[in-house]
Design a protein around this motif. Structure first.
Motif, mmCIF file in Angstrom:
data_model
loop_
_atom_site.group_PDB
_atom_site.id
_atom_site.type_symbol
_atom_site.label_atom_id
_atom_site.label_comp_id
_atom_site.label_asym_id
_atom_site.label_seq_id
_atom_site.Cartn_x
_atom_site.Cartn_y
_atom_site.Cartn_z
ATOM 1 N N PRO A 96 1.462 -11.708 -8.130
ATOM 2 C CA PRO A 96 1.728 -13.128 -8.578
ATOM 3 C C PRO A 96 1.944 -13.102 -9.956
ATOM 4 N N ARG B 76 2.454 -16.013 -3.393
ATOM 5 C CA ARG B 76 2.398 -14.554 -3.165
ATOM 6 C C ARG B 76 1.013 -14.043 -3.246
ATOM 7 N N GLN B 77 0.098 -14.693 -3.926
ATOM 8 C CA GLN B 77 -1.361 -14.346 -3.983
ATOM 9 C C GLN B 77 -1.977 -14.710 -2.694
ATOM 10 N N LYS B 78 -1.178 -15.493 -1.801
ATOM 11 C CA LYS B 78 -1.813 -15.630 -0.540
ATOM 12 C C LYS B 78 -1.469 -14.539 0.508
ATOM 13 N N TYR B 101 -5.198 -4.377 -9.750
ATOM 14 C CA TYR B 101 -4.721 -5.439 -8.927
ATOM 15 C C TYR B 101 -5.850 -6.483 -9.048
ATOM 16 N N PHE B 104 -5.270 -9.593 -11.074
ATOM 17 C CA PHE B 104 -3.976 -10.372 -10.286
ATOM 18 C C PHE B 104 -4.605 -11.528 -9.551
ATOM 19 N N PHE B 105 -5.617 -11.353 -8.910
ATOM 20 C CA PHE B 105 -6.314 -12.146 -7.831
ATOM 21 C C PHE B 105 -7.688 -12.862 -8.017
ATOM 22 N N TRP B 108 -10.844 -12.084 -6.001
ATOM 23 C CA TRP B 108 -10.729 -10.588 -5.792
ATOM 24 C C TRP B 108 -12.189 -10.205 -5.021
ATOM 25 N N GLN B 147 -7.906 -8.506 -1.612
ATOM 26 C CA GLN B 147 -7.293 -9.462 -2.276
ATOM 27 C C GLN B 147 -7.453 -10.865 -1.708
#
Lengths: 223, 296
Positions: A96, B76-78, B101, B104-105, B108, B147
């Motif tokens: 993202p 994109r996160q979803k 990772y 980014f989320f 998490w 994620q």
């Protein structure tokens, strides 16, 4: 997120950064030995004549020519070959983070490490030469090595560009063009031959755009 | 948003070669879709378009309401993606990849990842490149679960996995998806696995979608009938109305149809073939798939 990208690039580059730093230290140590040898065996006057008239110093610090090249090439290969193997770059493109930010930060962090190595080498060389020669000589030598450092930057960006390009035909074309552009930085072998330093800087400054271009082509699924 | 994925009039060419022709597809929320198709039927192309790595020649594909080739970082996160071959940053270790990772989320869920890693029994500093394909699949699955995505797109998840890891993968996926009401869009060459896990099946034929329906409906409504008659070889042809596919083997004729036995018998009569009774042979999803797409 940028910290995460930096973390990833560091994981890939850390050993190379250490090895290149060690090579730089060894090369500088060699230069000290080399200068002492020439001064001792040629005598101060003869050495002075050779340094001024025959660009002796410049001809004997080949590693300054080669190290930035090796570093730029190695860093680009280490960073981008694993990304393109099995199209692993797709993992990064799904993160993202915008495509531009991703490419700028990946290449930017790689270049930052390269720049750190270059600055280390540059200042190391400055210190080593300053130990024996006057400021005028030091300035001449250092100014003459700038294109070589620019060559290291150029090879980094052009290698990244070629690796990220999805088409093999384009890769070959880019490789030929890249050779020409990189070679521009290595033409002179005596002091002060670079009257067009700004032109070389400008060429290198534009090169990051090529990385963006190839990365975007890959993202779009260009074959 | 009614549909998690919505493809409208999707057409794609590779050079002059038409791969997808006017494909329309809607994927509802909270279900597991298994996409099946023979090699070269546009399955990978469809997945690549959905994943945003290919811009369709024409038409539109919306994923979570946005065009698939220009998904915003937030969307994109979803979406959790599993790339063919369980692609992972194999230069990282188990710990490093999770560290990477997690940044980014915002949602998490590290526990999901570490639960799966705990079962592998490997050290945190074990490099992914030194893992078997099965172990790597668990790392990738753990990362996708952590994620906490709304939509999971799993491209050929079974590739390279032995039966044990395949079963493990399916077990974890099923449990996670049912518990969290996720939407899954998956492809696999192992049709038995799709049968086990999917609610709906999407079958792709040459350049087009052959069918999209709940698996239970397909199993209930799609029939295989057999009868023997040496004199009708080549008389019965597949059509869109009654006979979906027909196979001849010596005097044995196998018919595939979405119609009832009575309707098929009536159809055969219009072709001059009088028959009292057809034998219905139950089918697995794999046999139904072959029945729909043909053996060749």
């Amino acid at each position: 997120m940028l910290k995460a990208i930096l973390y990833k690039e560091w994981i890939k580059l850390r050993w190379a950064v250490i090895v290149i730093a060690a090579l730089t230290v060894l090369s500088l140590a060699y230069t000290i030995g080399m200068i002492n040898y020439y001064v001792e065996f040629q005598g101060a006057f003869q050495n002075w004549m050779y340094v001024i008239g025959k660009s002796l110093l410049l001809k004997n610090i080949v590693f300054v020519k080669v190290l930035p090249l090796i570093t730029g090439l190695a860093f680009a290969l280490i960073q981008f070959v694993p990304e393109m193997t099995n199209k692993r770059m797709r993992l990064s493109y799904h993160l993202p983070i915008s495509e531009k930010k991703l490419l700028i930060s990946s290449a930017g962090f790689g270049y930052m490490f390269l720049l750190a190595e270059i600055v280390f080498l540059f200042f190391g060389l400055w210190m080593v030469i300053s130990m024996t020669y006057p400021t005028e000589i030091v300035t001449k030598v250092l100014m003459s090595t700038i294109p070589w450092f620019l060559g290291g930057s150029a090879i980094y960006f052009m290698t990244a560009f070629i690796i990220l390009e999805p088409s093999w035909i384009y890769r070959i074309i880019y490789a030929v063009i890249s050779y020409g552009l990189i070679e521009l930085n290595f033409r002179a072998s005596t002091y002060d031959q670079y009257q067009n330093l700004w032109a070389l800087i400008l060429i290198v400054a534009v090169m990051p755009l090529t990385v963006m271009f190839a990365g975007h082509r890959f993202r779009r699924g260009t074959k | 948003m009614e549909h998690v994925i919505e493809c409208k009039n999707l057409t794609h060419y590779y050079g002059d070669k038409l791969v997808l022709n006017d494909l329309n597809l809607k994927v509802e929320k909270g279900r597991i879709f298994g996409i099946l198709g023979k090699n070269g039927m546009g399955k990978t192309t469809t997945i690549n378009i959905l994943m945003g790595f290919l811009r369709p020649t024409s038409g539109q594909c919306l994923v979570l309401g946005e065009e698939s080739h220009k998904l915003s970082p937030l969307t994109r996160q979803k979406i959790g993606l599993l790339h063919e071959g369980h692609l992972a940053y194999d230069f990282m270790t188990i710990k490093q990849v999770e560290n990477f990772y997690a940044r980014f989320f915002p949602n998490w869920k590290a526990d999901y990842y570490w639960d799966l890693m705990g079962k592998l029994g490997l050290k945190d500093n074990h490099k992914i490149k030194n893992m078997s394909c099965g172990q790597r699949s668990q790392v990738v699955l753990g990362l996708i679960f952590a994620q906490d995505p709304e939509l999971l797109i799993l491209d050929d998840y079974s590739m390279g996995l032995d039966p044990g890891y395949r079963a493990l993968f399916i077990d974890y996926l099923q449990e996670y998806v049912r518990e969290k009401n996720k939407t899954v869009f998956l492809t696999s060459h192992i049709i038995q696995d799709v049968e086990k896990v999917a609610d709906d099946t999407i079958i792709m034929g040459y350049q087009k979608l052959l069918l999209k329906m709940p698996l239970t409906t397909l199993k209930k409504d799609f029939h295989r009938f057999e009868f023997r008659n040496a004199n009708v070889n080549g008389v019965i042809k597949a059509d869109d109305n009654t006979i979906t596919n027909v196979e001849y083997y010596n005097d044995k004729i196998t018919l595939y149809s979405f119609k009832s036995e009575a309707d098929v018998i009536k159809h055969l009569k219009t072709l001059g073939i009088t028959i009292e009774k057809l034998t219905e042979i139950p089918m697995s999803l794999e046999e139904a798939f072959i029945g729909l797409t043909g053996k060749y």
